[in-house]
Design an enzyme around this catalytic site. Sequence first.
Site, PDB file in Angstrom:
ATOM      1  CG  PHE A   1      -1.840   1.234   1.190  1.00 34.37           C
ATOM      2  CD1 PHE A   1      -2.952   1.253   0.365  1.00 34.37           C
ATOM      3  CD2 PHE A   1      -1.558   2.367   1.947  1.00 34.37           C
ATOM      4  CE1 PHE A   1      -3.780   2.376   0.298  1.00 34.37           C
ATOM      5  CE2 PHE A   1      -2.382   3.498   1.884  1.00 34.37           C
ATOM      6  CZ  PHE A   1      -3.499   3.489   1.065  1.00 34.37           C
TER       7      PHE A   1
ATOM      8  CG  ASP B   1       5.575   3.596   1.992  1.00 33.22           C
ATOM      9  OD1 ASP B   1       5.570   4.150   3.112  1.00 33.22           O
ATOM     10  OD2 ASP B   1       4.567   3.539   1.260  1.00 33.22           O
TER      11      ASP B   1
ATOM     12  CE  LYS C   1      -0.965   5.589   7.903  1.00 30.94           C
ATOM     13  NZ  LYS C   1      -0.615   4.982   6.638  1.00 30.94           N
TER      14      LYS C   1
HETATM   15  C1  LIG Z   1      -0.820   5.294   5.216  1.00 25.17           C
HETATM   16  C2  LIG Z   1       0.208   4.878   4.232  1.00 25.17           C
HETATM   17  C3  LIG Z   1       0.395   5.588   3.032  1.00 25.17           C
HETATM   18  C4  LIG Z   1      -0.485   6.739   2.617  1.00 25.17           C
HETATM   19  O1  LIG Z   1      -0.429   7.810   3.484  1.00 25.17           O
HETATM   20  P1  LIG Z   1      -1.558   8.970   3.387  1.00 25.17           P
HETATM   21  O2  LIG Z   1      -1.106   9.981   4.383  1.00 25.17           O
HETATM   22  O3  LIG Z   1      -2.871   8.338   3.721  1.00 25.17           O
HETATM   23  O4  LIG Z   1      -1.534   9.482   2.000  1.00 25.17           O
HETATM   24  C5  LIG Z   1       1.403   5.168   2.194  1.00 25.17           C
HETATM   25  N1  LIG Z   1       2.191   4.109   2.508  1.00 25.17           N
HETATM   26  C6  LIG Z   1       2.035   3.422   3.644  1.00 25.17           C
HETATM   27  C7  LIG Z   1       2.949   2.273   3.943  1.00 25.17           C
HETATM   28  C8  LIG Z   1       1.023   3.758   4.532  1.00 25.17           C
HETATM   29  O5  LIG Z   1       0.862   3.035   5.653  1.00 25.17           O
END
Ligand SMILES: *Cc1c(COP(=O)(O)O)cnc(C)c1O
Length: 394
Positions: free
Chosen positions: A128, A215, A244
């Site tokens: 994700f 990420d 986050k």
């Molecule tokens: C939450 C998340 C995102 C997206 O972040 P947003 O602030 O909702 O755009 C991308 N990568 C990972 C691994 C995430 O947990």
Amino acid sequence: MPNPLMATYARLPVTFHHGEGCRLFDENGKAYLDAIGGIAVCALGHAHPRVTQALCEQAGRLVHTSNLYGIARQRELGERLTSLAGMDRVFFGNSGAEANEAAIKLARLHGHARGIATPTIIVAENSFHGRTMATLSATGNRKVQAGFEPLVGGFIRVPFDDLEAIRRIAENSDEVVAVLVEPIQGEGGVRVPTDGYLRDLRALCDAHHWLLMLDEIQTGMGRTGRWFACQHEAVTPDVMTLAKALGNGVPIGACLASGAAAEVLGPGTHGSTFGGNPLACAAASATIETLDQEALVARAADAGERLMASLRERVGGLDGVTEIRGRGLMIGIELERPCGGLVNRALDQGLLINVTAGHVVRLLPPLVISDAEIEELVDGLGRLIGAFVASEAA
Ligand SMILES: *Cc1c(COP(=O)(O)O)cnc(C)c1O
């Protein structure tokens, strides 16, 4: 009045009024133990006085000027973050998706500079990376993509935790410029790769002159028991994205880069009106300072071990519980059958949890969670999961 909000979320039937530490209180005054922390965001818990103070002070002085001008707060935060990560430079946006957009643009520019016509990024199944067009295209989940075709091209997908699959691509493609993965997949079900995966991936990227892009939006800022999950394997990526927990709830995202990758995005190539504004940077600096001074990264490791051990003892042996896994305070309890209904049952009992990938109970509590709160969490979850798997057997 009809609901004025677009129906993008299936919201739970509760509205919170205020919070303190790991507790949230709804409009009727009922208390909840928060084991999801705004989806890995509120690492310091709710209403942490040091973040509140930093926000109030900064709001009274200067909220926003734009990146047309120098921003002292942004430089200060940039210095702190790059030194924690052992990286060179950072670009600030306002969310995780924006941080990943910056990373994807950086990789493409880097590829074109090397004469690669169709710069391609290797991404993983079950990943994700966000909800914008490029980041949903990078995401390994058809549900996130369905209906939004045409997707953004330039991504090749491989199974997560499978270096051989990446080696095979290396033999057959001259277009790859980068690999983008989560060190531990979050939304994908708290999937922890084999020990050495990141280290071997680092070596593979080096051998092919690819950028290693991690990420760490969910794993970063101490959650796994190190500042960044890649530090468990002593790996420094070329690009790392954060969001986050970075501002403890104030929107901010960051794309860090090291070495040659740090010089790729030049004047006019990327930007953000709000990105790294004084208010968001003040929140993030206060968050980092507090994580540091209260030794919360080490605490995440200890609390995570305690929570994991108690969960294993309490529900690990039950029929219907497949696996308990995770690192630090990022924990998944995989059940044999879909268990989305557990979220509502937990809510009734004053417990906030999440279910991801259909059948994985996910825990992402604030790093300030106390031993007593861990006990309370395990107790509540033990009862809920126990009843759930027992009803399956019946
Ligand atoms: C939450 C998340 C995102 C997206 O972040 P947003 O602030 O909702 O755009 C991308 N990568 C990972 C691994 C995430 O947990």
